[in-house]
Enzyme design. Structure first.
Site, PDB file in Angstrom:
ATOM      1  N   GLU A   1      50.148  53.192  67.231  1.00  0.00           N
ATOM      2  CA  GLU A   1      50.827  52.409  65.995  1.00  0.00           C
ATOM      3  C   GLU A   1      52.119  51.776  66.514  1.00  0.00           C
ATOM      4  OE1 GLU A   1      51.235  55.610  63.015  1.00  0.00           O
ATOM      5  OE2 GLU A   1      48.880  55.664  62.823  1.00  0.00           O
TER       6      GLU A   1
ATOM      7  N   ASN B   1      45.838  52.102  70.123  1.00  0.00           N
ATOM      8  CA  ASN B   1      45.173  52.779  68.861  1.00  0.00           C
ATOM      9  C   ASN B   1      46.287  52.484  67.732  1.00  0.00           C
ATOM     10  OD1 ASN B   1      43.076  54.473  67.633  1.00  0.00           O
ATOM     11  ND2 ASN B   1      44.796  55.942  67.230  1.00  0.00           N
TER      12      ASN B   1
ATOM     13  N   HIS C   1      41.260  54.083  58.899  1.00  0.00           N
ATOM     14  CA  HIS C   1      41.979  54.753  57.522  1.00  0.00           C
ATOM     15  C   HIS C   1      41.640  53.951  56.245  1.00  0.00           C
ATOM     16  CE1 HIS C   1      43.168  58.519  59.329  1.00  0.00           C
ATOM     17  NE2 HIS C   1      43.950  57.886  60.319  1.00  0.00           N
TER      18      HIS C   1
ATOM     19  N   GLU D   1      39.524  57.137  63.817  1.00  0.00           N
ATOM     20  CA  GLU D   1      40.123  58.017  62.746  1.00  0.00           C
ATOM     21  C   GLU D   1      39.574  57.842  61.412  1.00  0.00           C
ATOM     22  OE1 GLU D   1      44.331  58.260  62.969  1.00  0.00           O
ATOM     23  OE2 GLU D   1      44.442  58.137  65.045  1.00  0.00           O
TER      24      GLU D   1
ATOM     25  N   ASP E   1      38.200  57.682  57.597  1.00  0.00           N
ATOM     26  CA  ASP E   1      38.135  58.325  56.463  1.00  0.00           C
ATOM     27  C   ASP E   1      38.433  57.323  55.450  1.00  0.00           C
ATOM     28  OD1 ASP E   1      41.048  58.049  56.512  1.00  0.00           O
ATOM     29  OD2 ASP E   1      41.334  60.350  56.666  1.00  0.00           O
TER      30      ASP E   1
HETATM   31  C1  XIL Z   1      48.088  63.070  61.146  1.00  0.00           C
HETATM   32  C2  XIL Z   1      47.389  64.298  60.925  1.00  0.00           C
HETATM   33  O1  XIL Z   1      46.198  64.238  60.326  1.00  0.00           O
HETATM   34  C3  XIL Z   1      48.266  65.551  59.860  1.00  0.00           C
HETATM   35  O2  XIL Z   1      47.907  66.564  59.916  1.00  0.00           O
HETATM   36  C4  XIL Z   1      49.787  65.335  60.501  1.00  0.00           C
HETATM   37  O3  XIL Z   1      50.547  66.055  59.748  1.00  0.00           O
HETATM   38  C5  XIL Z   1      50.168  63.856  60.431  1.00  0.00           C
HETATM   39  O4  XIL Z   1      49.315  62.972  61.360  1.00  0.00           O
HETATM   40  N1  XIL Z   1      47.376  58.110  62.450  1.00  0.00           N
HETATM   41  C6  XIL Z   1      47.426  58.869  63.315  1.00  0.00           C
HETATM   42  C7  XIL Z   1      46.926  60.502  63.383  1.00  0.00           C
HETATM   43  O5  XIL Z   1      47.186  58.439  64.407  1.00  0.00           O
HETATM   44  O6  XIL Z   1      47.749  61.102  64.350  1.00  0.00           O
HETATM   45  C8  XIL Z   1      47.587  60.802  62.090  1.00  0.00           C
HETATM   46  O7  XIL Z   1      47.251  62.338  62.011  1.00  0.00           O
HETATM   47  C9  XIL Z   1      47.060  60.038  60.735  1.00  0.00           C
HETATM   48  C10 XIL Z   1      47.457  58.578  61.005  1.00  0.00           C
END
Ligand code: XIL
Length: 371
Positions: free
Chosen positions: A181, A222, A258, A287, A289
């Site tokens: 990020e 990422n 996401h 990731e 969802d």
């Molecule tokens: C999130 C986790 O799912 C949570 O449990 C934590 O509190 C915060 O981080 N992008 C990412 C992940 O790269 O590491 C993040 O994970 C979600 C967003």
């Protein structure tokens, strides 16, 4: 071997997958079940038919890995959780256990307990591990953020952290999310502690240091909101192209994935990933969802299924897209309700470990690509 299998099959499956990518076709596509009209093995809360194959078996036939983020506490404490992780996935990512605040909570003192447990679990279950993550602006311990270090000191701290962590897991990590990020939505670099104190060169440094510590791990950049072609994904593309020209060992780009059903799904994801194929780097959905503003109605659930398929199909249509990871598989442990007020139900299993229609949608795509 996996790549060979997919190279042979994905072309044949592409026509079918492309049809799924067109929203109007999707609604009426054969086999694309509406949640209100469950078919055998396909209802919103129904179990797959006894003969149904696991996601990992289907993914293997399709030539990709399917992964999940793993909550370390749930893995240790809840048998049904651990059973699903082992049965359904052939790649795992620690949700938090490899982040800076977990691994080096005080300077020079490392704690790998939970991460080691996951690595051992993965080995016992024939799974690969995605390491996540080495350089990020979040989940940094306060000794890093409030230390008031000089640029030289902070650079040394970052070098030490990367070297220690990557060395600890040397030979056990398939893909590392080295930098996470680093960009804003408009394609400028995020104003993080790393940029502020070290300047933009911290990104190349991080990849070089990680590569020195484990030359065989595949090193990823990422980010989120880089699914389709936009200012952010183009900035990532430009950076990766530049770094590779300079010989910096960046070998993959992670699309977090996401999504939220209130925004359009990224239907140009395959075009975006194709650009990275041409650069010679791997890609992965890291990731996935798809969150919904609660309470969810049938239309939103259907949009969620389609969003998951859009991400997965983007990967299946891309030669060097190696894996599709969901950010947790059960609504029971999702990060979404705690982060996005009023939203939830983002995962492919419900809170009672029952597969949802999103699970069926993913199975269908994997089955199609594996034929
Ligand atoms: C999130 C986790 O799912 C949570 O449990 C934590 O509190 C915060 O981080 N992008 C990412 C992940 O790269 O590491 C993040 O994970 C979600 C967003």
């Amino acid at each position: 071997m996996i790549k060979m299998t997919r190279a042979a099959t994905v072309g044949a499956a592409a026509a079918g997958l492309m049809a799924f990518l067109v929203p109007n076709v999707m609604a009426s596509a054969p086999g694309h079940e509406h949640p209100a009209a469950p078919a055998p093995g396909g209802g919103p809360h129904s179990k797959p038919a006894p003969s149904a194959q696991t996601l990992r078996a289907l993914a293997q036939q399709a030539g990709i890995r399917i992964g999940t983020a793993v909550n370390a506490d749930a893995l240790a404490a809840e048998a049904p959780y651990a059973a699903k992780v082992g049965a359904e996935f052939n790649s795992v990512t620690p949700e938090n256990a490899m982040k800076w605040d977990a691994v080096e909570p005080t300077r020079g003192t490392y704690n790998y307990t939970q991460a080691d447990q996951l690595v051992a679990y993965a080995k016992a279950h024939g799974q690969l591990v995605r390491g996540h993550t080495l350089v990020w602006h979040n989940q940094l311990p306060s000794w890093v953020t409030s230390g008031d270090f000089s640029a030289a000191e902070l650079r040394d701290i970052l070098h030490q952290h990367i070297t220690a962590e990557v060395t600890h897991f040397k030979g056990k990590i398939w893909q590392w999310d080295v930098v996470n990020e680093a960009f804003n939505e408009d394609g400028t670099l995020r104003d993080s502690i790393w940029l502020q104190k070290l300047g933009p060169g911290y990104i190349a440094d991080a990849f070089r240091w990680a590569h020195q510590a484990d030359p065989k791990a595949v090193l990823f950049y990422n980010d989120y909101n880089d699914d389709g072609i936009n200012a952010k994904s183009t900035a990532i593309y430009d950076l990766v192209a530049k770094l590779r020209k300079e010989g910096v060992p960046v070998q993959g780009v992670g699309i977090q994935g996401h999504l939220d059903v209130q925004y359009p799904a990224p239907h140009d994801i395959a075009d975006n990933l194709a650009r990275f194929d041409k650069l010679g780097v791997q890609t992965a959905i890291t990731e996935a969802d798809v969150r919904i503003t609660l309470p969810a109605d049938n239309t939103e659930v259907e949009a969620q299924n389609e969003a998951y398929q859009t991400l997965l199909e983007g990967c299946l249509l891309t030669r060097n897209c190696t894996d599709f990871t969901v950010w947790g598989f059960t609504d029971k442990y999702s990060w979404v309700p705690g982060t996005f007020s009023g939203e939830g139900q983002a995962n492919i299993y419900d809170e009672n470990y029952q597969p949802k229609t999103a699970y069926t949608a993913i199975s269908q795509d994997l089955r199609l690509a594996g034929r």
